[in-house]
Design a protein around this motif. Structure first.
Motif, PDB file in Angstrom:
ATOM      1  N   ALA A 207       0.820  -1.210   0.000  1.00 57.52           N
ATOM      2  CA  ALA A 207       0.000   0.000   0.000  1.00 57.52           C
ATOM      3  C   ALA A 207       0.857   1.265   0.000  1.00 57.52           C
ATOM      4  CB  ALA A 207      -0.934  -0.005   1.212  1.00 57.52           C
ATOM      5  N   PHE A 208       1.988   1.201   0.685  1.00 64.67           N
ATOM      6  CA  PHE A 208       2.799   2.414   0.854  1.00 64.67           C
ATOM      7  C   PHE A 208       4.161   2.346   0.153  1.00 64.67           C
ATOM      8  CE2 PHE A 208      -0.163   2.418   4.465  1.00 64.67           C
ATOM      9  CZ  PHE A 208      -0.724   3.689   4.300  1.00 64.67           C
ATOM     10  N   GLY A 209       4.367   1.310  -0.662  1.00 67.35           N
ATOM     11  CA  GLY A 209       5.620   1.216  -1.434  1.00 67.35           C
ATOM     12  C   GLY A 209       6.844   0.959  -0.578  1.00 67.35           C
ATOM     13  N   LEU A 210       6.700   0.135   0.463  1.00 62.85           N
ATOM     14  CA  LEU A 210       7.843  -0.139   1.344  1.00 62.85           C
ATOM     15  C   LEU A 210       8.661  -1.315   0.822  1.00 62.85           C
ATOM     16  CD1 LEU A 210       6.229   0.175   4.890  1.00 62.85           C
ATOM     17  CD2 LEU A 210       6.966   1.934   3.301  1.00 62.85           C
ATOM     18  N   LYS A 211       9.954  -1.278   1.106  1.00 60.36           N
ATOM     19  CA  LYS A 211      10.863  -2.369   0.714  1.00 60.36           C
ATOM     20  C   LYS A 211      11.482  -2.964   1.980  1.00 60.36           C
ATOM     21  CE  LYS A 211      10.634  -1.847  -3.815  1.00 60.36           C
ATOM     22  NZ  LYS A 211       9.177  -1.734  -3.776  1.00 60.36           N
ATOM     23  N   PRO A 212      10.740  -3.849   2.641  1.00 63.30           N
ATOM     24  CA  PRO A 212      11.257  -4.388   3.901  1.00 63.30           C
ATOM     25  C   PRO A 212      12.417  -5.363   3.717  1.00 63.30           C
ATOM     26  CG  PRO A 212       9.080  -5.322   3.379  1.00 63.30           C
ATOM     27  CD  PRO A 212       9.399  -4.325   2.311  1.00 63.30           C
ATOM     28  N   ASP A 213      13.302  -5.389   4.723  1.00 62.39           N
ATOM     29  CA  ASP A 213      14.340  -6.425   4.772  1.00 62.39           C
ATOM     30  C   ASP A 213      13.850  -7.620   5.571  1.00 62.39           C
ATOM     31  OD1 ASP A 213      16.446  -5.014   3.393  1.00 62.39           O
ATOM     32  OD2 ASP A 213      16.439  -3.649   5.107  1.00 62.39           O
ATOM     33  N   SER A 214      12.870  -7.384   6.431  1.00 58.54           N
ATOM     34  CA  SER A 214      12.258  -8.479   7.196  1.00 58.54           C
ATOM     35  C   SER A 214      10.853  -8.030   7.583  1.00 58.54           C
ATOM     36  CB  SER A 214      13.083  -8.814   8.447  1.00 58.54           C
ATOM     37  OG  SER A 214      13.253  -7.663   9.252  1.00 58.54           O
ATOM     38  N   VAL A 215      10.015  -9.005   7.919  1.00 53.85           N
ATOM     39  CA  VAL A 215       8.595  -8.723   8.160  1.00 53.85           C
ATOM     40  C   VAL A 215       8.118  -9.556   9.345  1.00 53.85           C
ATOM     41  CG1 VAL A 215       6.269  -9.038   7.176  1.00 53.85           C
ATOM     42  CG2 VAL A 215       8.138  -8.294   5.702  1.00 53.85           C
ATOM     43  N   SER A 216       7.279  -8.952  10.194  1.00 46.83           N
ATOM     44  CA  SER A 216       6.563  -9.761  11.184  1.00 46.83           C
ATOM     45  C   SER A 216       5.075  -9.676  10.862  1.00 46.83           C
ATOM     46  CB  SER A 216       6.829  -9.271  12.617  1.00 46.83           C
ATOM     47  OG  SER A 216       6.706  -7.871  12.700  1.00 46.83           O
ATOM     48  N   CYS A 217       4.376 -10.785  11.042  1.00 45.37           N
ATOM     49  CA  CYS A 217       2.928 -10.782  10.823  1.00 45.37           C
ATOM     50  C   CYS A 217       2.279 -11.697  11.863  1.00 45.37           C
ATOM     51  CB  CYS A 217       2.574 -11.200   9.397  1.00 45.37           C
ATOM     52  SG  CYS A 217       3.198 -12.805   8.905  1.00 45.37           S
ATOM     53  N   ALA A 218       1.006 -11.462  12.114  1.00 41.71           N
ATOM     54  CA  ALA A 218       0.281 -12.256  13.125  1.00 41.71           C
ATOM     55  C   ALA A 218      -1.208 -12.030  12.879  1.00 41.71           C
ATOM     56  CB  ALA A 218       0.699 -11.825  14.534  1.00 41.71           C
ATOM     57  N   LYS A 219      -1.983 -11.882  13.917  1.00 38.03           N
ATOM     58  CA  LYS A 219      -3.408 -11.510  13.859  1.00 38.03           C
ATOM     59  C   LYS A 219      -4.146 -12.210  12.714  1.00 38.03           C
ATOM     60  CE  LYS A 219      -2.727  -7.218  16.426  1.00 38.03           C
ATOM     61  NZ  LYS A 219      -3.483  -6.951  17.592  1.00 38.03           N
ATOM     62  N   ALA A 220      -4.327 -11.515  11.552  1.00 41.31           N
ATOM     63  CA  ALA A 220      -5.119 -12.098  10.462  1.00 41.31           C
ATOM     64  C   ALA A 220      -4.420 -13.288   9.801  1.00 41.31           C
ATOM     65  CB  ALA A 220      -5.446 -11.036   9.415  1.00 41.31           C
ATOM     66  N   LEU A 221      -3.192 -13.580  10.191  1.00 44.94           N
ATOM     67  CA  LEU A 221      -2.525 -14.785   9.665  1.00 44.94           C
ATOM     68  C   LEU A 221      -3.415 -16.007   9.882  1.00 44.94           C
ATOM     69  CD1 LEU A 221      -0.109 -16.518   8.676  1.00 44.94           C
ATOM     70  CD2 LEU A 221       0.890 -16.276  10.961  1.00 44.94           C
ATOM     71  N   THR A 222      -4.057 -16.068  11.045  1.00 44.94           N
ATOM     72  CA  THR A 222      -4.991 -17.171  11.325  1.00 44.94           C
ATOM     73  C   THR A 222      -6.417 -16.634  11.472  1.00 44.94           C
ATOM     74  OG1 THR A 222      -4.628 -16.890  13.673  1.00 44.94           O
ATOM     75  CG2 THR A 222      -3.277 -18.564  12.576  1.00 44.94           C
TER      76      THR A 222
ATOM     77  N   PHE B 274      -8.192 -17.053  14.748  1.00 44.64           N
ATOM     78  CA  PHE B 274      -8.781 -18.296  15.277  1.00 44.64           C
ATOM     79  C   PHE B 274      -7.752 -19.111  16.054  1.00 44.64           C
ATOM     80  CE2 PHE B 274     -13.050 -19.276  13.216  1.00 44.64           C
ATOM     81  CZ  PHE B 274     -13.325 -17.953  12.910  1.00 44.64           C
ATOM     82  N   PHE B 275      -6.482 -18.737  15.965  1.00 49.53           N
ATOM     83  CA  PHE B 275      -5.424 -19.441  16.695  1.00 49.53           C
ATOM     84  C   PHE B 275      -4.289 -18.454  16.901  1.00 49.53           C
ATOM     85  CE2 PHE B 275      -2.177 -22.490  17.710  1.00 49.53           C
ATOM     86  CZ  PHE B 275      -2.870 -23.540  18.286  1.00 49.53           C
ATOM     87  N   PRO B 276      -3.655 -18.455  18.100  1.00 48.34           N
ATOM     88  CA  PRO B 276      -2.549 -17.508  18.302  1.00 48.34           C
ATOM     89  C   PRO B 276      -1.303 -17.950  17.535  1.00 48.34           C
ATOM     90  CG  PRO B 276      -2.950 -18.771  20.315  1.00 48.34           C
ATOM     91  CD  PRO B 276      -3.952 -19.241  19.302  1.00 48.34           C
ATOM     92  N   MET B 277      -0.950 -17.192  16.530  1.00 52.39           N
ATOM     93  CA  MET B 277       0.226 -17.553  15.737  1.00 52.39           C
ATOM     94  C   MET B 277       0.797 -16.321  15.044  1.00 52.39           C
ATOM     95  SD  MET B 277       0.582 -20.377  12.783  1.00 52.39           S
ATOM     96  CE  MET B 277       1.955 -21.484  12.935  1.00 52.39           C
ATOM     97  N   SER B 278       2.124 -16.260  14.983  1.00 51.07           N
ATOM     98  CA  SER B 278       2.774 -15.168  14.257  1.00 51.07           C
ATOM     99  C   SER B 278       3.918 -15.748  13.447  1.00 51.07           C
ATOM    100  CB  SER B 278       3.311 -14.126  15.243  1.00 51.07           C
ATOM    101  OG  SER B 278       4.302 -14.693  16.070  1.00 51.07           O
ATOM    102  N   ALA B 279       4.409 -14.941  12.525  1.00 50.37           N
ATOM    103  CA  ALA B 279       5.546 -15.378  11.715  1.00 50.37           C
ATOM    104  C   ALA B 279       6.509 -14.223  11.534  1.00 50.37           C
ATOM    105  CB  ALA B 279       5.066 -15.859  10.350  1.00 50.37           C
TER     106      ALA B 279
END
Ligand SMILES: Cc1ncc(COP(=O)(O)O)c(C=O)c1O
Length: 460
Positions: free
Chosen positions: A279-294, A297-302
């Motif tokens: 959405a904002f044109g970012l170029k990440p070197d690493s990413v964390s995600c969670a919440k809508a990943l599951t 319905f289950f606590p999980m992040s990546a």
């Protein structure tokens, strides 16, 4: 309306007397008990123990992307529980679902990633990233490259390192935090912080200059990473102004700073793009995600990193042996199965396309509230919108904090059937489940407006 039974009252008393709640005033809770007792949900609504049904305008905690009922996710969880309810990911052990999910997530990232590590929460993913930066930098012969730069009002979680990166003073006070070496930049809240006559682009350039000067003052060789959410959920849905990310990323490139993008809230469609980075044109070197990943319905992040970063970590194994980090439930088979099914559902129902379509209505209607006497600034993207309430919107005078105007709007909305979050100082965050339809958007915004009207009548 109070449809509570004696059993409901007993449960409320158990909660008041035995349950410690996070992000809660403990004095108030130990005296008054739970503010709300949610018993069940369906679609974009949840039901409380007094029989009230509310539209969830905050997606639980920005996580309930598919709402409160989904047969496919429930069946995926049941199937996995019947097949393999647990398997560790320590000691090089694995199981099919986590292997499949690692491949799926790394290849679908906004900037392709190569390796995924799973944890149970967004906090843990960000905390692990901070540890891995330190671990990797030792392998690269740069043990002093340890400082983490982030922004005031940003939110990266509650574990000791992640909360040090978070820019939320109430989460530091009385804990002896933040840890040393966690540096903060201004929040890119253009409305509140622009100088008289300053355009959005000029404001963005000033923010980038602040970043550049901080890095130069600290020494670029000491900076391990810059952590940021594409659009700040922490602090109340703060959409960055025009030119902000171009200017900030120029500083990142100039000093070759590792850019860690927190997609815990923005990831998986919230902004009308699969990732906030897109959405904002970012170029990440690493990413964390969670919440809508599951879909929550289950606590999980990546945590997602690139191969060169991983290979630097691998070199430590030659000297220290195992990676001394991990959680029992990391890469949980049920979580991995639910995440895979959530990703299948997102593709099958074209969730991102749906958000793009309905968000036109959502943002139009939210934008119209800018004319309300209480509302000074409205900014959003996708199904993610922040409202700044002010006593005088032209002079930018806030309400006296004791009047608790934001909380009053939140409560008035609640009384009328909509859950929204008020965040200090008097900011309202509105982010409904991603499956919301246009009729539900109309209903939710109408309730919000009627809550604003009621509070305005009260305080004018
Ligand atoms: C942007 C962001 N990052 C990280 C976190 C922490 O995630 P968790 O609460 O799962 O630890 C949150 C929590 O709301 C968040 O909003």
């Amino acid at each position: 309306m109070d449809g509570r039974t004696t059993a409901d009252a007993a449960l409320r008393a158990h909660d008041r007397d035995h349950h410690i709640h996070g992000q809660t005033n403990l004095r108030q809770h130990s005296e008054g008990g739970p503010v709300v007792m949610v018993t069940h949900g369906d679609g974009v609504r949840f039901t409380t123990d007094d029989g009230r049904r509310l539209i969830d305008g905050f997606s639980g905690l920005g996580c309930v992307s598919l709402g409160y009922h989904n047969d496919r996710l429930a069946e995926a969880a049941k199937r996995q529980m019947d097949t393999l309810p647990f398997a560790p990911t320590f000691y090089g052990r694995s199981h099919p679902k986590v292997a499949e999910l690692a491949e799926r997530l790394t290849t679908m990232a906004a900037v392709p990633m190569d390796r995924a590590m799973f944890q149970c929460s967004g906090s843990e993913a960000n905390d692990a990233m901070i540890k891995f930066l330190w671990y990797r930098n030792i392998a690269r012969g740069e043990p002093d490259r340890r400082k983490i730069v982030s922004r005031w009002r940003g939110y990266y979680g509650n574990t000791v390192a992640a909360v040090s990166a978070s820019g939320q003073p109430h989460m530091h006070s009385r804990f002896g935090l933040p840890l040393p070496g966690f540096l903060k930049l201004s929040t890119p809240n253009y409305y509140l912080q622009h100088l008289e006559g300053e355009t959005e682009e000029e404001f963005s350039a000033r923010m980038a200059k602040e970043f550049d000067e901080l890095v130069l003052a600290e020494g670029p060789e000491t900076i391990a990473a810059f952590f940021a959410e594409p659009m700040q959920s922490g602090g109340g849905a703060i959409r960055p102004p025009e030119g902000y990310w171009q200017a900030m990323q120029a500083v990142i490139r100039k000093h070759d700073i590792h850019f860690h993008v927190d997609e815990v809230v923005c990831g998986f469609g919230r902004t009308g793009h699969m990732w906030g980075a897109e959405a904002f044109g970012l170029k990440p070197d690493s990413v964390s995600c969670a919440k809508a990943l599951t879909a929550a319905f289950f606590p999980m992040s990546a945590l997602l990193v690139k191969e060169d970063f991983y290979q630097d970590m691998v070199r430590n194994s030659d000297e220290v042996g195992v990676l001394g980090h991990g959680f029992t439930y990391a890469g949980h088979p049920v979580g991995a199965a639910v995440a895979l099914e959530a990703l299948n559902i997102y593709a099958d129902i074209d969730l991102v396309g749906h958000v793009r379509r309905v968000s036109k209505r959502f943002l139009e209607q939210c934008g119209a509230l800018a004319d309300h006497p209480l509302v000074a600034d409205v900014r959003g993207i996708g199904l993610f919108c922040g409202f700044q309430l002010m006593a005088d919107k032209v002079k930018r005078e806030p309400f006296e904090p004791g009047r608790k105007v934001g909380i009053r709007v939140q409560d008035a909305a609640h009384d009328r059937g909509l859950y929204l979050r008020s965040i200090n100082p008097d900011r309202i965050s509105f982010m409904p489940p991603l499956i919301i339809n246009e009729d539900e958007i109309d209903e939710a915004v109408a309730i919000f407006k009627s809550a604003l009207d009621a509070v305005w009548e009260d305080i004018r």
